[in-house]
Motif scaffolding. Structure first.
Motif, mmCIF file in Angstrom:
data_model
loop_
_atom_site.group_PDB
_atom_site.id
_atom_site.type_symbol
_atom_site.label_atom_id
_atom_site.label_comp_id
_atom_site.label_asym_id
_atom_site.label_seq_id
_atom_site.Cartn_x
_atom_site.Cartn_y
_atom_site.Cartn_z
ATOM 1 N N ALA A 93 24.411 36.654 54.285
ATOM 2 C CA ALA A 93 23.376 37.280 53.465
ATOM 3 C C ALA A 93 22.278 37.888 54.341
ATOM 4 O O ALA A 93 21.790 38.991 54.066
ATOM 5 C CB ALA A 93 22.787 36.251 52.503
ATOM 6 N N ALA A 127 27.426 31.458 54.319
ATOM 7 C CA ALA A 127 26.948 32.409 53.310
ATOM 8 C C ALA A 127 25.512 32.841 53.600
ATOM 9 O O ALA A 127 25.158 34.013 53.391
ATOM 10 C CB ALA A 127 27.046 31.781 51.923
ATOM 11 N N SER A 173 23.716 41.016 55.913
ATOM 12 C CA SER A 173 23.823 42.083 54.913
ATOM 13 C C SER A 173 22.466 42.727 54.661
ATOM 14 O O SER A 173 22.356 43.954 54.524
ATOM 15 C CB SER A 173 24.387 41.513 53.608
ATOM 16 N N ASN A 189 32.970 35.083 50.613
ATOM 17 C CA ASN A 189 32.630 33.734 50.164
ATOM 18 C C ASN A 189 33.698 33.160 49.239
ATOM 19 O O ASN A 189 33.986 31.956 49.279
ATOM 20 C CB ASN A 189 31.281 33.750 49.453
ATOM 21 N N SER A 190 34.295 34.028 48.411
ATOM 22 C CA SER A 190 35.347 33.567 47.513
ATOM 23 C C SER A 190 36.579 33.116 48.291
ATOM 24 O O SER A 190 37.210 32.103 47.946
ATOM 25 C CB SER A 190 35.715 34.682 46.535
ATOM 26 N N ASN A 197 26.959 43.535 48.559
ATOM 27 C CA ASN A 197 27.054 42.255 47.851
ATOM 28 C C ASN A 197 28.481 41.959 47.404
ATOM 29 O O ASN A 197 28.931 40.805 47.434
ATOM 30 C CB ASN A 197 26.129 42.271 46.638
ATOM 31 N N ARG A 198 29.193 42.994 46.979
ATOM 32 C CA ARG A 198 30.586 42.797 46.565
ATOM 33 C C ARG A 198 31.435 42.358 47.759
ATOM 34 O O ARG A 198 32.290 41.467 47.635
ATOM 35 C CB ARG A 198 31.131 44.089 45.965
ATOM 36 N N SER A 199 31.208 42.959 48.910
ATOM 37 C CA SER A 199 31.949 42.581 50.110
ATOM 38 C C SER A 199 31.637 41.148 50.518
ATOM 39 O O SER A 199 32.538 40.368 50.854
ATOM 40 C CB SER A 199 31.595 43.534 51.259
ATOM 41 N N GLN A 200 30.366 40.789 50.461
ATOM 42 C CA GLN A 200 29.967 39.430 50.802
ATOM 43 C C GLN A 200 30.556 38.422 49.818
ATOM 44 O O GLN A 200 30.971 37.325 50.211
ATOM 45 C CB GLN A 200 28.442 39.330 50.815
ATOM 46 N N GLY A 201 30.603 38.784 48.541
ATOM 47 C CA GLY A 201 31.178 37.882 47.551
ATOM 48 C C GLY A 201 32.662 37.638 47.765
ATOM 49 O O GLY A 201 33.143 36.518 47.552
ATOM 50 N N LEU A 202 33.389 38.656 48.180
ATOM 51 C CA LEU A 202 34.819 38.476 48.453
ATOM 52 C C LEU A 202 35.044 37.521 49.620
ATOM 53 O O LEU A 202 35.969 36.698 49.594
ATOM 54 C CB LEU A 202 35.458 39.845 48.760
#
Length: 280
Positions: free
Chosen positions: A222, A218, A225, A135-136, A128-133
């Motif tokens: 997801a 995204a 992931s 998307n950011s 989730n942290r990797s996916q958030g980076l």
């Protein structure tokens, strides 16, 4: 008196320019008459427009790159014997490769933890942290587009107000509301309004379009992931193909097969359904 003389000279200059066949009420003459304020508003709006289109094209390039990476991933990533082998099939700087690499690192680090943590929670948090980076990074710059869409009309309106103010001053100095006295300042005001809208509308459209594409990307990240997490936690036994229900062959009936009733020995009481069979 001096002010009236300057006004008459300006009007005479505009008349001479018109006599030469040039438009005295175009963009450049309006900016020249507006002075520092008109030029400042114009340059701010032009800068906003240039930077907005720069963000639009760069974000489209980044989004299309990730979309192409997703297509390549779906064609051959899951046809592998291990997650590391599948990662090697992806591009080095791919967003999907980043998620897989972080999952593998989290899997290795879990065995080194001194405080017991569920492997599912640990790996899921890392993914989730990797996916958030990712998307950011895709969302960077969109705030500027939203700001331009919200403020550009008001910046143009500021130039409009100044132009109307100058028109009123000229009317007061001339003593009459002639078209020659107000055409320049009013034209300048309308130009600033049009520029503000011309900058704001594309910025708003670009913002909404990029946001919609980011949302689609995204969702794909997801889903990938979740598939990677299922593969890791099952030891490679669960793949996306295992998550889909098997489809029936074409032409096959979807109704459940009828069960064959066993013959009942003897006859029922009075031949009624559900009756108790008589013993032979």
């Amino acid at each position: 008196m001096i002010t009236q003389i300057a006004f008459l000279q300006e009007a005479a200059s505009a008349t001479a320019t018109a006599a030469k066949g040039e438009n005295p009420y175009g963009l450049l003459p309006a900016l020249e008459q507006g002075g520092v304020i008109a030029w400042s508003v114009f340059l701010i709006l032009v800068g906003m427009s240039i930077f907005s289109f720069y963000i639009l094209f760069t974000k489209l390039f980044e989004q299309q790159k990730i979309i192409n990476q997703g297509r390549k991933m779906r064609t051959g990533f899951w046809n592998m014997t291990s997650l590391k082998e599948g990662a090697n099939k992806l591009e080095k700087n791919s967003a999907y490769r980043q998620i897989v690499d972080d999952a593998l690192v989290a899997q290795e680090q879990h065995g080194k933890l001194t405080d017991p943590v569920e492997a599912h929670d640990w790996i899921h948090g890392s993914i989730n942290r990797s996916q958030g980076l990712i998307n950011s990074k895709l969302g960077s710059g969109l705030a500027f587009l939203a700001t331009v869409g919200a403020t550009a009309p008001f910046i143009g309106l500021f130039g409009t107000v100044i132009g109307i103010y100058r028109a009123l001053i000229k009317i007061g100095l001339a003593g009459q509301a002639s078209i020659d006295a107000v055409a320049g300042p009013v034209g300048e005001a309308l130009i600033m309004t049009a520029l503000g809208l011309a900058v704001a509308v594309p910025a708003v459209l670009a913002y909404n379009w990029l946001q919609r594409r980011n949302k689609s990307i995204a969702e794909d990240l997801a889903a990938f992931s979740n598939d990677v997490l299922g593969y890791v936690m099952s030891g490679g036994n669960v793949k996306p193909s295992n998550l889909r229900p098997a489809t029936a062959p074409a032409g096959a009936s979807t109704k459940p097969a009828a069960t064959t009733a066993k013959p009942v020995t003897g006859s029922t009481t009075a031949g009624q359904t559900g009756g108790v069979p008589n013993k032979a």
